[in-house]
Motif scaffolding. Structure first.
Motif, short mmCIF file in Angstrom:
data_model
loop_
_atom_site.label_atom_id
_atom_site.label_comp_id
_atom_site.label_asym_id
_atom_site.label_seq_id
_atom_site.Cartn_x
_atom_site.Cartn_y
_atom_site.Cartn_z
N PRO A 97 0.81 -1.22 0.00
CA PRO A 97 0.00 0.00 0.00
C PRO A 97 0.85 1.28 0.00
O PRO A 97 0.45 2.29 -0.60
CB PRO A 97 -0.83 -0.12 1.29
N ILE A 98 2.01 1.24 0.65
CA ILE A 98 2.89 2.41 0.68
C ILE A 98 3.47 2.67 -0.71
O ILE A 98 3.49 3.81 -1.19
CB ILE A 98 4.01 2.23 1.72
N VAL A 99 3.94 1.62 -1.38
CA VAL A 99 4.51 1.78 -2.71
C VAL A 99 3.43 2.24 -3.69
O VAL A 99 3.69 3.11 -4.55
CB VAL A 99 5.16 0.47 -3.18
N ASP A 100 2.23 1.71 -3.59
CA ASP A 100 1.13 2.16 -4.45
C ASP A 100 0.88 3.65 -4.27
O ASP A 100 0.62 4.38 -5.25
CB ASP A 100 -0.15 1.38 -4.13
N ALA A 101 0.93 4.12 -3.03
CA ALA A 101 0.70 5.54 -2.76
C ALA A 101 1.82 6.40 -3.35
O ALA A 101 1.56 7.49 -3.89
CB ALA A 101 0.60 5.78 -1.25
N VAL A 102 3.06 5.92 -3.28
CA VAL A 102 4.18 6.67 -3.85
C VAL A 102 4.01 6.79 -5.37
O VAL A 102 4.27 7.85 -5.96
CB VAL A 102 5.52 5.97 -3.50
N ILE A 103 3.57 5.72 -6.01
CA ILE A 103 3.34 5.75 -7.46
C ILE A 103 2.29 6.81 -7.82
O ILE A 103 2.34 7.43 -8.88
CB ILE A 103 2.91 4.36 -7.96
N GLU A 104 1.35 7.05 -6.91
CA GLU A 104 0.30 8.04 -7.14
C GLU A 104 0.73 9.46 -6.78
O GLU A 104 -0.04 10.40 -6.94
CB GLU A 104 -0.96 7.66 -6.35
N GLY A 105 1.95 9.61 -6.25
CA GLY A 105 2.46 10.96 -5.98
C GLY A 105 2.61 11.33 -4.52
O GLY A 105 2.88 12.49 -4.21
N TYR A 106 2.43 10.38 -3.61
CA TYR A 106 2.60 10.65 -2.18
C TYR A 106 4.00 10.21 -1.74
O TYR A 106 4.70 9.48 -2.46
CB TYR A 106 1.55 9.90 -1.36
N ASN A 107 4.42 10.65 -0.56
CA ASN A 107 5.69 10.21 0.01
C ASN A 107 5.46 9.09 1.00
O ASN A 107 4.45 9.07 1.71
CB ASN A 107 6.40 11.37 0.71
N GLY A 108 6.39 8.15 1.06
CA GLY A 108 6.26 7.03 1.98
C GLY A 108 7.62 6.60 2.52
O GLY A 108 8.65 6.83 1.88
N THR A 109 7.62 5.99 3.70
CA THR A 109 8.84 5.50 4.33
C THR A 109 8.61 4.10 4.86
O THR A 109 7.57 3.80 5.45
CB THR A 109 9.27 6.41 5.50
N ILE A 110 9.60 3.23 4.64
CA ILE A 110 9.55 1.86 5.14
C ILE A 110 10.84 1.58 5.89
O ILE A 110 11.93 1.81 5.37
CB ILE A 110 9.39 0.84 3.99
N PHE A 111 10.72 1.09 7.13
CA PHE A 111 11.92 0.66 7.84
C PHE A 111 11.59 -0.47 8.80
O PHE A 111 10.45 -0.62 9.24
CB PHE A 111 12.59 1.82 8.59
N ALA A 112 12.59 -1.27 9.10
CA ALA A 112 12.46 -2.35 10.08
C ALA A 112 13.20 -1.92 11.35
O ALA A 112 14.25 -1.31 11.29
CB ALA A 112 13.06 -3.64 9.53
#
Length: 220
Positions: A46-61
Motif C-alpha cells: 500500500p505504501i509503494v502504491d501511494a508513492v506511485i500516485e504521488g505521495y511520500n512514503g517511508t519503510i523501515f524495520a
C-alpha cells in the motif's frame, strides 16, 4: 500468534503456576510460517502504491541485531520466494510502469545517503570523504545539499546501485554483532509521474519512497 486478531501471547517460563500469558495487540502480526510475499503485500505494497500516485512514503524495520531486519528488508535476492521488501518494491514499481497507459510517463531516480557520527555522506558520490549539509527551503522542505541522484530504467539498475552504495557504508563493532552497521542509511526512490489530463495538458506528480536502515546502536 493470532494473525486474525493481530495478537501475540507471551508466556513466562519462570512464572508461578497458573499465571496467565501476556497478550499484545498490533495492527498486523505474522506467524513464523509467514511468507515474504505476505509481509510485503500487507505492509509495504500500500505504501509503494501511494508513492506511485504521488505521495511520500517511508519503510523501515526496527529491532535488535539478529531479530530478522535484514531478512525482512532484503531477504535472499537469488530466490524469488525469499526476496524481501526492498527487491519486491523494485519489481513492484517497474511492473506497474510497464502496465501503465501510453499517455502516462515516469522518470525514476535514486539516491543513497548515510548518517554516521552525526555526519551525512553520499554513498553514491565520487568523493567518499566529503560530508554534506542538511538544508531546508520553504518550497521543498528538508533536503541534503549536493546529494547525487541517478536515473534508473529497471529493477536491476536499482539493485546494482544499492549494492554499490552498501560497499561504501561505515561498519563498526557493537557489543552484539561485530559486523553490525553503526550508521543510518536512507535509500530514496523518486518517482516523477506525468499524466495527460482531460484538458490535454501534462500534469506532473512526484512521490518519494524512503527505505531506511537504522543503526542498532541507536536503539533503546
Amino acid at each position: 500468534m493470532d494473525e486474525m486478531r493481530g495478537t501475540v501471547q507471551v508466556t513466562n517460563p519462570n512464572a508461578p503456576s497458573g499465571e496467565p500469558p501476556k497478550s499484545f495487540t498490533f495492527d498486523t502480526v505474522f506467524a513464523p510460517g509467514a511468507k515474504q510475499t505476505d509481509v510485503y503485500n500487507q505492509t509495504a505494497r500500500p505504501i509503494v502504491d501511494a508513492v506511485i500516485e504521488g505521495y511520500n512514503g517511508t519503510i523501515f524495520a526496527y529491532g535488535q541485531t539478529g531479530t530478522g531486519k535484514t531478512f525482512t528488508m532484503e531477504g535472499v535476492r537469488s530466490q524469488p520466494e525469499l526476496r524481501g521488501i526492498i527487491p519486491n518494491s523494485f519489481a513492484h514499481i517497474f511492473g506497474h510502469i510497464a502496465k501503465e497507459q501510453e499517455n502516462v510517463r515516469f522518470l525514476v531516480r535514486v539516491s543513497y545517503l548515510e548518517i554516521y557520527n552525526e555526519e551525512v555522506k553520499d554513498l553514491l558520490g565520487k568523493d567518499q570523504h566529503s560530508r554534506l549539509e542538511v538544508k531546508e527551503r520553504p518550497d521543498v522542505g528538508v533536503y541534503v545539499k549536493d546529494l547525487s541522484a541517478f536515473v534508473v530504467n529497471n529493477a536491476d539498475d536499482m539493485d546494482r546501485i544499492m549494492t554499490l552504495g552498501n560497499k561504501n557504508r561505515s561498519v563498526g563493532a557493537t557489543n552484539m554483532n561485530e559486523q553490525s552497521s553503526r550508521s543510518h542509511a536512507i535509500f530514496t526512490i523518486t518517482l516523477e509521474r506525468s499524466d495527460m489530463g482531460l484538458d490535454k495538458e501534462q500534469h506532473v506528480r512526484v512521490g518519494k519512497l524512503h527505505m531506511v536502515d537504522l543503526a542498532v546502536s541507536s536503539l533503546p
